[in-house]
Every structure is written in structure tokens, then in C-alpha cells.
Design an enzyme around this catalytic site. Structure first.
Site, mmCIF file in Angstrom:
data_model
loop_
_atom_site.group_PDB
_atom_site.id
_atom_site.type_symbol
_atom_site.label_atom_id
_atom_site.label_comp_id
_atom_site.label_asym_id
_atom_site.label_seq_id
_atom_site.Cartn_x
_atom_site.Cartn_y
_atom_site.Cartn_z
ATOM 1 N N HIS A 1 -21.881 2.590 6.432
ATOM 2 C CA HIS A 1 -21.958 3.150 5.081
ATOM 3 C C HIS A 1 -23.359 3.604 4.714
ATOM 4 O O HIS A 1 -23.662 3.816 3.539
ATOM 5 C CB HIS A 1 -21.422 2.146 4.055
ATOM 6 C CG HIS A 1 -19.955 1.956 4.202
ATOM 7 N ND1 HIS A 1 -19.032 2.816 3.660
ATOM 8 C CD2 HIS A 1 -19.245 1.047 4.913
ATOM 9 C CE1 HIS A 1 -17.816 2.428 3.998
ATOM 10 N NE2 HIS A 1 -17.922 1.359 4.759
ATOM 11 N N THR B 1 -8.385 -6.489 1.438
ATOM 12 C CA THR B 1 -9.633 -5.758 1.615
ATOM 13 C C THR B 1 -10.750 -6.408 0.805
ATOM 14 O O THR B 1 -11.899 -6.459 1.239
ATOM 15 C CB THR B 1 -9.451 -4.276 1.205
ATOM 16 O OG1 THR B 1 -8.291 -3.769 1.876
ATOM 17 C CG2 THR B 1 -10.647 -3.439 1.578
ATOM 18 N N SER C 1 -22.167 -14.496 12.057
ATOM 19 C CA SER C 1 -21.562 -13.354 11.372
ATOM 20 C C SER C 1 -21.612 -13.540 9.862
ATOM 21 O O SER C 1 -21.250 -14.603 9.340
ATOM 22 C CB SER C 1 -20.103 -13.249 11.869
ATOM 23 O OG SER C 1 -19.391 -12.277 11.171
ATOM 24 N N THR D 1 -20.796 5.336 12.275
ATOM 25 C CA THR D 1 -19.575 6.135 12.382
ATOM 26 C C THR D 1 -19.907 7.607 12.202
ATOM 27 O O THR D 1 -20.906 7.955 11.568
ATOM 28 C CB THR D 1 -18.538 5.723 11.320
ATOM 29 O OG1 THR D 1 -17.326 6.474 11.541
ATOM 30 C CG2 THR D 1 -19.002 6.011 9.906
ATOM 31 N N ARG E 1 0.816 -1.219 0.000
ATOM 32 C CA ARG E 1 0.000 0.000 0.000
ATOM 33 C C ARG E 1 0.843 1.259 0.000
ATOM 34 O O ARG E 1 1.747 1.407 0.813
ATOM 35 C CB ARG E 1 -0.911 0.007 1.227
ATOM 36 C CG ARG E 1 -1.900 -1.112 1.158
ATOM 37 C CD ARG E 1 -2.733 -1.256 2.398
ATOM 38 N NE ARG E 1 -3.667 -2.362 2.192
ATOM 39 C CZ ARG E 1 -4.823 -2.486 2.797
ATOM 40 N NH1 ARG E 1 -5.198 -1.602 3.690
ATOM 41 N NH2 ARG E 1 -5.601 -3.503 2.534
ATOM 42 N N THR F 1 -9.905 4.760 27.689
ATOM 43 C CA THR F 1 -9.352 5.651 26.687
ATOM 44 C C THR F 1 -9.990 7.027 26.833
ATOM 45 O O THR F 1 -11.122 7.153 27.305
ATOM 46 C CB THR F 1 -9.554 5.065 25.260
ATOM 47 O OG1 THR F 1 -8.803 5.827 24.327
ATOM 48 C CG2 THR F 1 -11.007 5.069 24.847
ATOM 49 N N THR F 2 -9.257 8.045 26.430
ATOM 50 C CA THR F 2 -9.722 9.423 26.618
ATOM 51 C C THR F 2 -10.906 9.747 25.709
ATOM 52 O O THR F 2 -10.965 9.290 24.562
ATOM 53 C CB THR F 2 -8.548 10.382 26.350
ATOM 54 O OG1 THR F 2 -7.490 10.059 27.260
ATOM 55 C CG2 THR F 2 -8.956 11.836 26.540
ATOM 56 N N LYS G 1 -17.622 9.069 8.238
ATOM 57 C CA LYS G 1 -17.857 8.942 6.800
ATOM 58 C C LYS G 1 -18.857 10.022 6.369
ATOM 59 O O LYS G 1 -18.447 11.172 6.209
ATOM 60 C CB LYS G 1 -18.221 7.495 6.481
ATOM 61 C CG LYS G 1 -16.958 6.623 6.676
ATOM 62 C CD LYS G 1 -17.103 5.143 6.566
ATOM 63 C CE LYS G 1 -15.749 4.474 6.877
ATOM 64 N NZ LYS G 1 -15.812 3.019 6.994
ATOM 65 N N SER H 1 -19.473 -2.264 2.191
ATOM 66 C CA SER H 1 -18.704 -1.135 1.683
ATOM 67 C C SER H 1 -17.985 -1.404 0.371
ATOM 68 O O SER H 1 -17.722 -0.483 -0.386
ATOM 69 C CB SER H 1 -17.689 -0.701 2.718
ATOM 70 O OG SER H 1 -16.735 -1.714 2.913
HETATM 71 C C1 LIG Z 1 -15.034 2.219 7.986
HETATM 72 C C2 LIG Z 1 -15.806 1.087 8.601
HETATM 73 C C3 LIG Z 1 -15.850 0.899 9.978
HETATM 74 C C4 LIG Z 1 -14.963 1.687 10.895
HETATM 75 O O1 LIG Z 1 -15.406 2.976 11.051
HETATM 76 P P1 LIG Z 1 -14.323 4.115 11.438
HETATM 77 O O2 LIG Z 1 -15.148 5.170 12.067
HETATM 78 O O3 LIG Z 1 -13.670 4.508 10.174
HETATM 79 O O4 LIG Z 1 -13.367 3.484 12.397
HETATM 80 C C5 LIG Z 1 -16.710 -0.048 10.511
HETATM 81 N N1 LIG Z 1 -17.481 -0.806 9.711
HETATM 82 C C6 LIG Z 1 -17.439 -0.685 8.366
HETATM 83 C C7 LIG Z 1 -18.310 -1.550 7.545
HETATM 84 C C8 LIG Z 1 -16.584 0.253 7.775
HETATM 85 O O5 LIG Z 1 -16.499 0.330 6.455
#
Ligand SMILES: *Cc1c(COP(=O)(O)O)cnc(C)c1O
Length: 417
Positions: free
Chosen positions: A230, A376, A150, A258, A22, A290-291, A261, A202
């Protein structure tokens, strides 16, 4: 004596040999001009310095593979909220949630997210990755003798969470209801079962059969865990994701998302019943030790979520651009996966050629699409994953497809039938 350096070099060399090594671009996205950006790798290769004073204000390249799907990363209100939060609350949170770091903006953000998914509560994590990893590993440990079921294409963060939970794991074929039911049937009905899946996948951009999966979960009394990473911000009347669009958020026990994104900032979260969220809050190591995210991040995410709750413009433009791109690719005979979402994967099916197409796009046309290779995606399905958005113009789309078409001819890639 063991040769540490040699050992690591060997691993790297094998990646390079396969064409899977990469290389990151050195980018600066330009507020106001996005999806235009600077590619600083090009400058530094000339004289080791970046000529700040004579940069083209329009940037060098067009970005086609960002997960800042709706351009919220440069939304004026989001930026102002972040600046304001820095001035008022400072840079960092100053502690974990438990020890002095529970600032008001993160509390507000969690209320907003719970409301987005019509749930009793929500919990924010450092990232979507951490949200998946921490929640799935913790749940697996809290539910005695539990089995995690899963989808085979689940994201790495879910796979890691399930692995660390050390519960029994059963995998079903991607979006395959028959296979899912076969797996569910084989498990002792009295055992707790977590069913972990995604709404929009994704890499192919396909959507799960969410109603049917919920039916099966109900029939076999499984706890549903849905990754909407997504989809949040982009689907549903208020951007609550596919479960929102389908009107079945109440049938999902935990919805995960998230803030990095479509919402354009950083951070991840889960939402669900008060008790479930409280359990993760109380037991998940990846949450506790974690903070807290900085106030500015929470403020930006909060503003972004609120904005996309009441504005549909970005979602509509994104869909329009994705459809335009699909039509142009079809006309040009460029093979792609015909998804029903905003994700448009152009198939090259070879890691070396995939990188070659990407390199030519960048060098000859100033267009940036990162090649997506193993691990990936499976070997033989290497692709250019294009994510058009509201800030790409029709003109840009035409230029992109014309460039792809020229490259397709030059390196003799097969056209779609
Ligand atoms: C990007 C992604 C995550 C992780 O989210 P981040 O906020 O980037 O850490 C989790 N699940 C899927 C399907 C993703 O594509």
C-alpha cells in the site's frame, strides 16, 4: 449419507445472518472518465440485458474504494505499452519462467523493480498475494530451526505463507516496539529469525515505526521482510514506498510489493540481495510451477513503474485529495480513523449498518464504497474504507461527505465529538 449441499448452505447462511455475506458489484470502469464506472448489476436486474447502445458516457456511479490509487490503470502510456506488447509478443507467456516463458519484458521489469528499491535483484510473481505466500513459506523452510515474528495485523497472504512454512511463529502487538522486543528477547539468539511486517497497513492506513523496527532487527540479528503493497508508487521520491521516503531501503532485507494497486496492472514482486532472490527463484513452488505473467502485463507494469519514478504529480494530488476529505469529514462530524496516509476509513462499527450505509450511498447517490466487515477487520470495527485519488475532484469530495452526512442523520449514527 453426508449432505454436501446442506453443509455448504449452512456455512453461507451463517455469513448472511451475521451480515458478513459478500456481494460483488458488476462493474465496468470507464477509461477517460475514471473514477466513474458502470454498474451493470442494475441493468441486468431489469431485463436481463445490458443496453450497450444507450449508456451514459459519464457512467452511472463514482467509485470511492478502488486500490487503483493513482488512476494508473487508465494511464495512456500504460495502455499503449500493453497494446504494443500484445501485437509484438502475443497474448500469453507460453510457459513457466524455466520452460520457455522467460520473456524479455519480465526480465526488464525485474531490473526496473530492483532499481526502484536500490536492490541487487527482484523477482516477479503472479500477484502480491503469491509473492508473500511463496517467499515467506520458502524462507521459513530454507532457514534451519527458524522463527517467524509477525505483526498481528499482517495481511492474510503473509499469514498463509508463514503457516505453510511450518516454522515456529511468534506474533507481536500491532506496531508495538516494546512487545516486539519482548518477543525477540525470548528467542534463542542463535536461531534465525524472520521479522515480517508492513509499512502502510491497508485497513487503518497507519504506518509502522520503520526506523525503530530496523534498529531492533539489527540488535537481535533478524532478517527483515517488509510488505510495501500500500505504499509502492505512492510514497518516496521515486515511489519506492515508505522505506524509500525514510531513506532506509538498505536496512530491509526483502521489500515486497504489488503491481496491482498504485501501479494499476497486476502482479507482485520481491526485491533484495542477489542471493536471497536467487534462493526464492530456485526453491519457491509458487514461483516455479506457474506460467509467467503475460508480456502485456509486464509491459504495462514496467511503463507504470517508470512513470511513477519520475512523476510526482499523482502522489501530490492523492495526498491533497486525502487531506481535503479528512477536513470535510471532520467538519461534518463523521467519525473516521485519522491516518497519516491516503487511506480514510469511516467507522460504522456494525456490520449490518455498514452495509446499509453502503447500499444507500449506491442506491440514492450513485456512489460506491464497499463495506468492510469481519474477517477483513475485527468485529465492531466495520467501516467504509475510502481511497480518494488524483482523479476525484473537490466537487466529488463535497458531494460524498454531504451524502454521508444525510445518511448519518437518517439512520441515526453517532457523530464524532
Ligand atoms: C492487496 C494486498 C496484498 C496482495 O497483493 P495482490 O497483488 O493484490 O495479490 C498483499 N499485502 C497486502 C497488505 C495487501 O493489501
Amino acid at each position: 449419507m453426508f449432505q454436501y449441499d446442506q453443509c455448504l448452505t449452512k456455512h453461507l447462511d451463517s455469513l448472511k445472518d451475521e451480515g458478513n455475506y459478500r456481494v460483488f458489484l458488476d462493474l465496468e470502469r470507464i477509461v477517460g472518465q475514471y473514477p466513474r464506472a458502470y454498474n451493470f448489476g442494475d441493468y441486468t436486474s431489469v431485463d436481463g440485458k445490458c443496453p450497450r447502445n444507450n449508456l451514459d458516457p459519464m457512467g452511472d456511479i463514482t467509485v470511492w474504494c478502488s486500490n487503483d490509487y493513482l488512476g494508473m490503470g487508465q494511464n495512456r502510456d500504460v495502455l499503449d505499452a500493453m497494446k504494443d506488447a500484445i501485437e509484438r509478443l502475443g497474448a500469453g507467456a507460453g510457459g513457466t519462467r524455466n520452460i520457455s516463458g522467460n520473456h524479455h519484458l519480465i526480465v526488464e521489469l525485474e531490473k526496473e523493480l530492483a532499481d526502484l528499491h536500490e536492490k541487487e535483484a527482484a523477482l516477479v510473481f503472479t500477484s502480491g498475494y503469491v509473492a508473500n505466500e511463496a517467499t515467506l513459506s520458502t524462507l521459513s523452510k530454507l532457514l534451519p530451526n527458524c522463527v517467524v515474528i509477525s505483526d498481528e495485523l499482517n495481511h492474510a497472504s503473509m499469514i498463509q505463507g508463514i503457516l505453510h512454512g511450518k516454522a515456529e511463529k511468534r506474533i507481536f502487538k500491532h506496531n508495538d516496539l516494546e512487545d516486539l522486543e519482548r518477543v525477540l528477547k525470548e528467542i534463542d539468539p542463535s536461531r534465525p529469525k524472520i521479522l515480517a511486517f508492513e509499512s502502510v497497513y491497508s485497513m487503518d492506513g497507519d504506518i509502522c515505526p520503520i526506523h525503530e523496527i530496523c534498529d531492533l532487527a539489527e540488535k537481535y540479528n533478524a532478517f527483515t521482510y517488509l510488505d510495501e503493497v500500500h505504499a509502492v508508487g505512492m510514497y518516496g521520491g521515486r515511489g519506492g514506498g515508505i522505506a524509500d521516503r525514510e531513506g532506509i531501503m538498505d536496512r530491509i532485507d526483502i521489500i515486497q510489493g504489488t503491481l496491482a494497486k498504485a501501479y494499476g496492472v497486476i502482479g507482485g514482486y520481491i526485491s533484495g540481495k542477489r542471493n536471497a532472490i536467487d534462493a526464492i527463484r530456485s526453491f519457491a513452488s509458487g514461483f516455479i510451477f506457474t506460467t509467467t505473467l503475460p508480456p502485456a502485463v509486464a509491459a504495462g507494469a514496467l511503463t507504470s513503474v517508470k512513470h511513477l519514478k519520475q512523476s510526482d504529480d499523482e502522489r501530490q494530488m492523492q495526498q491533497r485529495r486525502a487531506n481535503e476529505l479528512k477536513e470535510l469529514l471532520t467538519e461534518a462530524g463523521i467519525p473516521f480513523i485519522h491516518s497519516e496516509t491516503h487511506i480514510v476509513p469511516v467507522l460504522v462499527k456494525d456490520p449490518v449498518l455498514c452495509k446499509e450505509v453502503s447500499d444507500r450511498l449506491l442506491r440514492e447517490y450513485d456512489m460506491y464504497i464497499q463495506p468492510i466487515n469481519y474477517p477483513t477487520v475485527p468485529k465492531g470495527t466495520e467501516r467504509l474504507r475510502i481511497t480518494p485519488g488524483p482523479l476525484h475532484t473537490t466537487e466529488m469530495l463535497k458531494e460524498l461527505v454531504s451524502a454521508l452526512s444525510s445518511i448519518w442523520t437518517e439512520i441515526k449514527l453517532p457523530r464524532a465529538a
